[in-house]
Design a protein around this motif. Sequence first.
Motif, short mmCIF file in Angstrom:
data_model
loop_
_atom_site.label_atom_id
_atom_site.label_comp_id
_atom_site.label_asym_id
_atom_site.label_seq_id
_atom_site.Cartn_x
_atom_site.Cartn_y
_atom_site.Cartn_z
N SER A 34 67.26 65.36 -44.70
CA SER A 34 66.80 64.64 -43.17
C SER A 34 66.71 63.20 -43.48
O SER A 34 66.05 62.72 -44.25
N PRO A 35 67.55 62.54 -42.30
CA PRO A 35 67.45 60.99 -42.49
C PRO A 35 65.95 60.38 -42.52
O PRO A 35 65.86 59.38 -43.18
N ILE A 59 60.55 62.40 -25.14
CA ILE A 59 60.79 61.10 -25.82
C ILE A 59 62.24 61.04 -26.53
O ILE A 59 62.26 60.54 -27.36
N GLY A 60 63.02 61.89 -26.00
CA GLY A 60 64.59 61.63 -26.34
C GLY A 60 64.93 62.44 -27.44
O GLY A 60 65.98 62.43 -28.13
N PHE A 61 64.17 63.78 -27.77
CA PHE A 61 64.58 64.33 -28.92
C PHE A 61 65.32 65.84 -28.32
O PHE A 61 65.06 66.15 -27.31
N TYR A 74 67.75 61.90 -31.91
CA TYR A 74 67.02 61.17 -30.93
C TYR A 74 67.86 60.54 -30.11
O TYR A 74 68.90 59.77 -30.47
N GLN A 75 67.57 60.40 -28.73
CA GLN A 75 68.48 59.61 -27.92
C GLN A 75 67.66 58.48 -27.37
O GLN A 75 66.75 58.74 -26.70
N ARG A 86 70.72 59.19 -32.97
CA ARG A 86 70.76 59.14 -34.26
C ARG A 86 70.15 60.62 -34.81
O ARG A 86 69.26 61.12 -34.14
N HIS A 87 70.58 60.72 -35.81
CA HIS A 87 70.15 62.11 -36.45
C HIS A 87 68.69 61.80 -37.14
O HIS A 87 68.61 60.93 -37.84
N VAL A 88 67.90 62.83 -37.07
CA VAL A 88 66.38 62.54 -37.61
C VAL A 88 66.05 63.52 -38.55
O VAL A 88 65.94 63.21 -39.63
#
Length: 397
Positions: free
Chosen positions: A234-235, A268-270, A285-286, A294-296
């Motif tokens: 996970s980043p 929240i953009g997830f 996440y957007q 981006r990758h979370v």
Amino acid sequence: MLEKSDTSIAETLAVFTRYDLDVGLLVPTETGMRKSIMDATAGLREYFQYTGFHDYDMQAQGPDAKVIREAFFVRPDGLQPTTASLYRPVTKSGDPRVWFGRLKGYAEPYNLLAVLVRDDKAYIVNCSDPRILASIHDPSTPLGAIAASQRPTRDPVVEELLDMIRDVSSRGFVRTLRPGDTGVGMTLETLLGINANTRKAPDYKGIELKAKRLRKGKANRVTLFSQAPDWKLSPIGSAWNLLSTYGYERDGKLRLNHEMNATAPNSIGFFLEVDAAHDWLKQNYQDPDTAATRHVTTWEMEKLRNRLKEKHPQTFWVSARCRGKGASEEFHYVQVEHTRQPKVRNFDALLEGGVISVDYLMSQKGHQRVRDHGYLFKMHSADFPAPFPPSETHVLA
């Protein structure tokens, strides 16, 4: 591409699962139909390998390695012969491809296609045509004949556990042994003489117990299993980094309590993404202002499939009427829904279609520490027919 299907994935899988049939799913796009090419999805590749129909991992790239197999388009009253072309092009890292001859005369872009393998032949079912899918219920049709050959089995331990739960139900309302959301399950297990299960194995002789409250007007989702992300993949790196980056403050501490699925970003953009190339489930996440993503976090899909398989070889979903609140809450266990081994191959499609969602339930616990109540994979019980073969309902009171 399954999320672009013009037909409900959950309802379609429920039809096949009712007859204990495994299938692979495809959704042709406009571009794919024009170019006579489709990506062989991870689920379809695994299904072909499982049935022995084809193994893309053993196939070389290029036109000389193309494999042609016998196939049929399923009609309501007959079969139309065709061929399945299975190949890996020289370009694009040899991403697996599949095509069925004369598909343009059988399906439209974004129709939902189910591929069923029997006797080393592929049967393509256009599930967007209600007449074709409905033919599964008629044993005189080609699809119905295949369905009629399947017979479910039953475990003798079922009656033993049912009798135990009937005894608990006969007591009527019983006071909770633990206040809060988990009281309904903990109370039932204690009354049955089952020790609290912190392991990932089923609760009683191979049968998992799941208790829930019956509430008027509410269709609560139920938890299939809990699985933490693989923080090394996970980043974001850790649970604390996730909470401190995206959490919000309430009552003096950070919290992150959100549901997310693969169909659209939440408040929240997830959102979730099934990454077939890596066989990962990603939480992305957007950004609401720029729409940049981006990758979370990351889960390995194979680990998630195994969790579902290990947790639910057989499951009793026990419903309880409830009254009172807190330490005075009482339960009357009144119904058991018994499901059997889930169709694990349906798991990816149900994630992509938003039928299975994931909940974060996290809060701050001291300095840079996180308290979590699990990373919960959930679905509505009304959608059980999609992953589970036909269930049996036992009314206790």
